[in-house]
Design an enzyme around this catalytic site. Sequence first.
Site, short mmCIF file in Angstrom:
data_model
loop_
_atom_site.label_atom_id
_atom_site.label_comp_id
_atom_site.label_asym_id
_atom_site.label_seq_id
_atom_site.Cartn_x
_atom_site.Cartn_y
_atom_site.Cartn_z
CB CYS A 123 -45.84 45.12 -23.11
SG CYS A 123 -46.43 46.67 -23.85
CG ASP A 124 -41.72 45.50 -20.34
OD1 ASP A 124 -42.22 46.11 -21.29
OD2 ASP A 124 -41.04 46.06 -19.47
CE LYS A 125 -40.52 41.29 -17.14
NZ LYS A 125 -40.76 42.68 -17.55
CD GLU A 489 -38.81 46.21 -15.17
OE1 GLU A 489 -38.69 45.47 -16.15
OE2 GLU A 489 -39.45 47.29 -15.19
CB SER A 515 -37.45 49.85 -16.13
OG SER A 515 -37.95 50.41 -17.31
#
Length: 611
Positions: A123-125, A489, A515
């Site tokens: 996921c994102d980070k 975000e 996002s």
Amino acid sequence: MKNPLRSSFSTEGRRMAGARALWRANGMKEEQFGKPIIAIVNSFTQFVPGHTHLHEIGQLVKAEIEKQGCFAAEFNTIAIDDGIAMGHDGMLYSLPSRDIIADSVEYMVNAHKADAMVCISNCDKITPGMLMASMRLNIPTVFVSGGPMEAGELDGRHLDLIDAMIESADTSVSDERIEQVERHACPGCGCCSGMFTANSMNCLNEAIGLALPGNGTIVATHKNRIQLFRDAAKQIVENAYKYYRDGDDSVLPRNIATRQAFLNAMSLDIAMGGSTNTVLHLLAVAQEAGADFHMEDIDMLSRKTPCLCKVAPNTHTYHVQDVNRAGGILGIMNELMKAGLVDGSTRRADGLTLAEAVDKYAVTSPNVTEEAIRKYKSAPAHRFSIQMGSQESYYKELDTDRAEGCIRDVEHAYSKDGGLAVLRGNIALDGCVVKTAGVDESIWKFSGPAKVFDSQDAACEGILGGKVVSGDVVVITYEGPKGGPGMQEMLYPTSYIKSRHLGKECALITDGRFSGGTSGLSIGHISPEAASGGAIGLVRDGDIIEINIPERSINVRLSDEELAERRKAEEARGKKAFTPPTRQREVSKALRAYGKMVSSADKGGVRIVED
């Protein structure tokens, strides 16, 4: 000439008897001493559906590595779910967690002198944090992600997390309908099903060259995902021996992630309309790699790279599972390479050049392998599951239509302009970013009066309270890396604009970020940020904001003299100058420390540590 094992510091010599005793207590066998020790950097957590299925995978990778004679040891990093952290002060911690992840990987791998690593991200980070660490460490590394979530289905159409957010704020939608959307939007494990930040980064990792084909697009639930983990385990052992036994440094991350590899990755990002967060992350990773890659390069690429793939949130027609059916990331890279828009000579962790990988894996290549076809026929099962490899569904045929399919050739591009653009002007002297793939072309030129809010919370209240009307430009200030601190975000404000049916009638600009699920005329990363004295902090209600995407410009309709007068008045506030005038927010010591050390968004939002 071979390179000495890093692990020899703790495994060789009389004085290391204590360390060897501890290695034995960890399960190291006699025959494994003197061979590469491989770290398995996992990110399993039950807080994040993109990671909840990773609990057994680290041990699967360990078993595969140890079949080949090496010792492998697993540890975990933190992982924040941006969707759950969204809409409250939890989001302040998301971007800072990227650097903590990078630090934790560096700490563990250097403290124990591991020789190589497999990074299990999703996921994102987490992916960018691990990438940053891999560049710092510069030891043989292979990435393999947990894979995308299947798209949800309801009433015969696809849906995802963003649909749940938008419909829940639309007062015309019934509670019963919202409950149905909520129950069907996220059908199990994997990172959210659109080309949001997580999937964007996992796809870009293929383009950089540190992940294997299919990494970004094979759904998390498919058995072929498990094979990808086995392949990564075999590859890391091969690469470790190449470097330490054979002296081949071509397998090192910094020799794979070169300037040209970053240019290739950014070209892919623009071509597929990926998340604007990727700009932050690629700049940060390039900085750790010592690669000459900057905001100016992104601007240059955005002016010549067309949009060849349009996926949710930029359309409701396709999700990441459809990109896989069309040939995945190497399918897009093939079209870019044919047009001379990427460099096929860059190296990859699998030992191939990009051109060789495209020849072998692009589904429209005359030399495509059966292995590749099997990968890209991997299909969703259309049922709820939180277990990796729980199904083995296949598409009957691939999507090779490059005129009207999911992936297009340059001649049939969705738009000649790419999916991301860098704008500059008197309120963004160092640039800002917009995902043009998600903006209706009717509003590529837009001007309107500013409605200024000094926090995301205030903006949400204003939008839902009817203070924002058709034609307005919502301006959210003091949400940058320093001003937040943490650069939240702005997914809820953009979703609420859509829920008020203003998606094509308003713009939103901010020194915060968005996002990957955001679409619409949403412009972020404005640099310099308000907290650093940026002119966005001088904008007032009613000022006319002028946006021109074709000309790559964004300005407030004020003269230099008027801006100078406002700056003088702001500076007269003394210590309170360029701080939010109305915001009430408690900021922890950890976040304050981050805010004091962080760079601006155009530099990747990385911490600045003086030499």
